[in-house]
Motif scaffolding. Structure first.
Motif, PDB file in Angstrom:
ATOM      1  N   PHE A  82       0.836  -1.203   0.000  1.00 40.43           N
ATOM      2  CA  PHE A  82       0.000   0.000   0.000  1.00 40.43           C
ATOM      3  C   PHE A  82       0.871   1.253   0.000  1.00 40.43           C
ATOM      4  O   PHE A  82       0.611   2.208  -0.744  1.00 40.43           O
ATOM      5  CB  PHE A  82      -0.934   0.005   1.213  1.00 40.43           C
ATOM      6  CG  PHE A  82      -1.734   1.274   1.351  1.00 40.43           C
ATOM      7  CD1 PHE A  82      -2.740   1.579   0.444  1.00 40.43           C
ATOM      8  CD2 PHE A  82      -1.455   2.183   2.365  1.00 40.43           C
ATOM      9  CE1 PHE A  82      -3.469   2.757   0.557  1.00 40.43           C
ATOM     10  CE2 PHE A  82      -2.172   3.368   2.478  1.00 40.43           C
ATOM     11  CZ  PHE A  82      -3.182   3.652   1.578  1.00 40.43           C
ATOM     12  N   GLN A  83       1.900   1.265   0.828  1.00 40.88           N
ATOM     13  CA  GLN A  83       2.783   2.434   0.887  1.00 40.88           C
ATOM     14  C   GLN A  83       3.556   2.614  -0.423  1.00 40.88           C
ATOM     15  O   GLN A  83       3.704   3.733  -0.917  1.00 40.88           O
ATOM     16  CB  GLN A  83       3.759   2.283   2.058  1.00 40.88           C
ATOM     17  CG  GLN A  83       3.090   2.314   3.412  1.00 40.88           C
ATOM     18  CD  GLN A  83       4.048   1.959   4.533  1.00 40.88           C
ATOM     19  OE1 GLN A  83       4.716   2.817   5.094  1.00 40.88           O
ATOM     20  NE2 GLN A  83       4.123   0.678   4.856  1.00 40.88           N
ATOM     21  N   ILE A  84       4.011   1.508  -0.988  1.00 42.27           N
ATOM     22  CA  ILE A  84       4.782   1.575  -2.234  1.00 42.27           C
ATOM     23  C   ILE A  84       3.911   2.061  -3.397  1.00 42.27           C
ATOM     24  O   ILE A  84       4.336   2.894  -4.203  1.00 42.27           O
ATOM     25  CB  ILE A  84       5.384   0.183  -2.553  1.00 42.27           C
ATOM     26  CG1 ILE A  84       6.476  -0.165  -1.536  1.00 42.27           C
ATOM     27  CG2 ILE A  84       5.949   0.139  -3.977  1.00 42.27           C
ATOM     28  CD1 ILE A  84       6.876  -1.627  -1.542  1.00 42.27           C
ATOM     29  N   LEU A  85       2.690   1.546  -3.468  1.00 37.24           N
ATOM     30  CA  LEU A  85       1.831   1.837  -4.619  1.00 37.24           C
ATOM     31  C   LEU A  85       1.038   3.136  -4.482  1.00 37.24           C
ATOM     32  O   LEU A  85       0.765   3.797  -5.490  1.00 37.24           O
ATOM     33  CB  LEU A  85       0.856   0.677  -4.830  1.00 37.24           C
ATOM     34  CG  LEU A  85       1.474  -0.673  -5.223  1.00 37.24           C
ATOM     35  CD1 LEU A  85       0.423  -1.771  -5.154  1.00 37.24           C
ATOM     36  CD2 LEU A  85       2.084  -0.602  -6.616  1.00 37.24           C
ATOM     37  N   TYR A  86       0.668   3.495  -3.240  1.00 35.68           N
ATOM     38  CA  TYR A  86      -0.288   4.593  -3.072  1.00 35.68           C
ATOM     39  C   TYR A  86       0.176   5.733  -2.172  1.00 35.68           C
ATOM     40  O   TYR A  86      -0.488   6.771  -2.131  1.00 35.68           O
ATOM     41  CB  TYR A  86      -1.611   4.034  -2.521  1.00 35.68           C
ATOM     42  CG  TYR A  86      -2.228   2.985  -3.404  1.00 35.68           C
ATOM     43  CD1 TYR A  86      -2.849   3.332  -4.600  1.00 35.68           C
ATOM     44  CD2 TYR A  86      -2.188   1.641  -3.048  1.00 35.68           C
ATOM     45  CE1 TYR A  86      -3.415   2.366  -5.419  1.00 35.68           C
ATOM     46  CE2 TYR A  86      -2.756   0.667  -3.859  1.00 35.68           C
ATOM     47  CZ  TYR A  86      -3.371   1.035  -5.039  1.00 35.68           C
ATOM     48  OH  TYR A  86      -3.927   0.080  -5.852  1.00 35.68           O
ATOM     49  N   MET A  87       1.266   5.568  -1.457  1.00 33.17           N
ATOM     50  CA  MET A  87       1.726   6.629  -0.560  1.00 33.17           C
ATOM     51  C   MET A  87       3.097   7.122  -1.041  1.00 33.17           C
ATOM     52  O   MET A  87       4.134   6.694  -0.530  1.00 33.17           O
ATOM     53  CB  MET A  87       1.791   6.145   0.884  1.00 33.17           C
ATOM     54  CG  MET A  87       0.443   5.756   1.466  1.00 33.17           C
ATOM     55  SD  MET A  87       0.513   5.319   3.228  1.00 33.17           S
ATOM     56  CE  MET A  87       0.755   6.947   3.971  1.00 33.17           C
ATOM     57  N   LYS A  88       3.075   8.006  -2.007  1.00 37.58           N
ATOM     58  CA  LYS A  88       4.316   8.462  -2.627  1.00 37.58           C
ATOM     59  C   LYS A  88       5.177   9.281  -1.672  1.00 37.58           C
ATOM     60  O   LYS A  88       6.369   9.490  -1.929  1.00 37.58           O
ATOM     61  CB  LYS A  88       4.001   9.282  -3.881  1.00 37.58           C
ATOM     62  CG  LYS A  88       3.242   8.491  -4.952  1.00 37.58           C
ATOM     63  CD  LYS A  88       3.926   7.174  -5.264  1.00 37.58           C
ATOM     64  CE  LYS A  88       3.157   6.349  -6.295  1.00 37.58           C
ATOM     65  NZ  LYS A  88       3.776   5.016  -6.515  1.00 37.58           N
ATOM     66  N   SER A  89       4.586   9.743  -0.552  1.00 37.97           N
ATOM     67  CA  SER A  89       5.373  10.504   0.424  1.00 37.97           C
ATOM     68  C   SER A  89       6.273   9.598   1.258  1.00 37.97           C
ATOM     69  O   SER A  89       7.188  10.065   1.936  1.00 37.97           O
ATOM     70  CB  SER A  89       4.438  11.281   1.358  1.00 37.97           C
ATOM     71  OG  SER A  89       3.593  10.390   2.076  1.00 37.97           O
ATOM     72  N   ILE A  90       6.031   8.282   1.208  1.00 38.19           N
ATOM     73  CA  ILE A  90       6.850   7.320   1.943  1.00 38.19           C
ATOM     74  C   ILE A  90       7.904   6.743   1.005  1.00 38.19           C
ATOM     75  O   ILE A  90       7.565   6.159  -0.025  1.00 38.19           O
ATOM     76  CB  ILE A  90       5.986   6.160   2.502  1.00 38.19           C
ATOM     77  CG1 ILE A  90       4.841   6.698   3.350  1.00 38.19           C
ATOM     78  CG2 ILE A  90       6.846   5.184   3.295  1.00 38.19           C
ATOM     79  CD1 ILE A  90       5.249   7.401   4.602  1.00 38.19           C
ATOM     80  N   PRO A  91       9.193   6.891   1.321  1.00 35.08           N
ATOM     81  CA  PRO A  91      10.240   6.290   0.465  1.00 35.08           C
ATOM     82  C   PRO A  91      10.048   4.777   0.367  1.00 35.08           C
ATOM     83  O   PRO A  91       9.665   4.129   1.349  1.00 35.08           O
ATOM     84  CB  PRO A  91      11.540   6.642   1.200  1.00 35.08           C
ATOM     85  CG  PRO A  91      11.203   7.812   2.064  1.00 35.08           C
ATOM     86  CD  PRO A  91       9.763   7.627   2.455  1.00 35.08           C
TER      87      PRO A  91
END
Length: 334
Positions: A82-91
């Motif tokens: 989810f972070q990789i695909l949808y949360m671009k603010s997370i490296p």
């Protein structure tokens, strides 16, 4: 003390094991976090539930038997994806490392690390079926595809994936909202305020269902049917994973019974259904023998609401009404 991702992992794993979220336990866990971390945690939980169908599709490209994995391992993968695909603010490296760190068993640490690295390097799949693109179960997309009352089908699916805003009664309290850090704007349908970002707690600030608020001003009795809550998926994304056709059939029986009972007490009323199913709406109204539909065009025009009439009631359209729902006004012909 648990971190935001760890609480999200436990919550999602509890949901998989039990079929519901224990909001009481979640609230207790969230109380240990800062306000920023609470928001992050809830974003992870709700985001993973909204995007689960799409996330699982992406993960399945790199897993042979995902259903055999322990809940904690699969949800660590989902949180990372989810972070990789949808949360671009997370490296990406932070999303990967934090997911690996949540796993205790060394064998599974390696699996999570390998799968998320492949996802980072390969990126999402280029071609996806419509239900994967909008992260809905296939049966539900096929069910709604037949609805003639949805103006724009893909817009409707996108609406279900969009976090909702809360409407609050704030007349005369706008300065208080600003002072307490709320980001809000006046609703285009009423004198309520739409809150886009909460601030610090405000005493006696009422969160109000805008449809109920508008209907209360008509002075006509209202029967509210929650049922399958298929009109509330954007605010309750777990419904994407708990609803079944059999449950919809069960809720339709509840709607029929409620309508029958209410009609014995009122010669005229409005049926407000938070379900977006034909069984709980148009078909359920068949129980009302001796009642006829009353047009609500003036009501919708006054509040600038877009709705489609099906011969018995109205389907309110996403982003063109306070909520996606069904309204029918009926009156005894006797």
């Amino acid at each position: 003390m648990q971190g935001a991702r760890s609480i999200a992992l436990q919550t999602l794993s509890f949901f998989d094991a039990n079929g519901y979220i224990s909001f009481r336990k979640l609230d207790i866990a969230l109380s240990t976090l800062s306000s920023q971390d609470r928001s992050f945690c809830m974003n992870i939980i709700y985001g993973c539930l909204r995007k689960r169908v799409s996330i699982d599709f992406e993960l399945s490209r790199f897993l042979t038997k995902p259903s055999k994995l322990p809940h904690a391992v699969l949800n660590a993968l989902r949180i990372g994806a989810f972070q990789i695909l949808y949360m671009k603010s997370i490296p990406e490296y932070a999303a990967l490392k934090s997911s690996v760190d949540m796993i205790v068993v060394k064998e599974f640490k390696g699996l999570v690390n390998a799968v998320l690295r492949k996802l980072i390097n390969g990126g999402p799949a280029k071609r996806k079926p419509l239900n994967i693109l909008y992260s809905h179960p296939e049966w539900l997309v096929n069910y709604w595809r037949e609805f003639a009352w949805i103006d724009d089908f893909e817009e409707f699916l996108e609406y279900n994936q969009t976090p909702p805003v809360q409407t609050v009664l704030s007349l005369g309290r706008e300065n208080e909202l600003i002072k307490n850090g709320f980001i809000f704007d006046k609703s285009e349908y009423s004198d309520l305020s739409c809150v886009f970002q909460k601030g610090s707690s405000i005493e006696n600030l009422q969160i109000i269902d805008e449809i109920e608020y508008l209907l209360s001003k008509t002075a006509i009795p209202v029967l509210t049917h929650k049922g399958s809550l298929t009109g509330k998926i954007n605010s309750m994304p777990w419904l994407l994973h708990t609803l079944t056709p059999e449950k919809i059939d069960g809720y339709s029986k509840v709607a029929v019974e409620s309508l029958g009972n209410f009609s014995r007490e009122h010669n005229e009323f409005i049926y407000y259904s938070q379900a977006f199913t034909v069984e709980e709406n148009k078909h359920a109204l068949d129980v009302l023998k001796g009642f006829e539909p009353v047009m609500m065009e003036d009501f919708f025009a006054e509040h600038k609401i877009s709705a489609r009439f099906d011969g018995k009631g109205y389907w309110l359209q996403p982003w063109k009404a306070p909520a996606t729902c069904y309204l029918a006004r009926v009156r005894s012909a006797n």
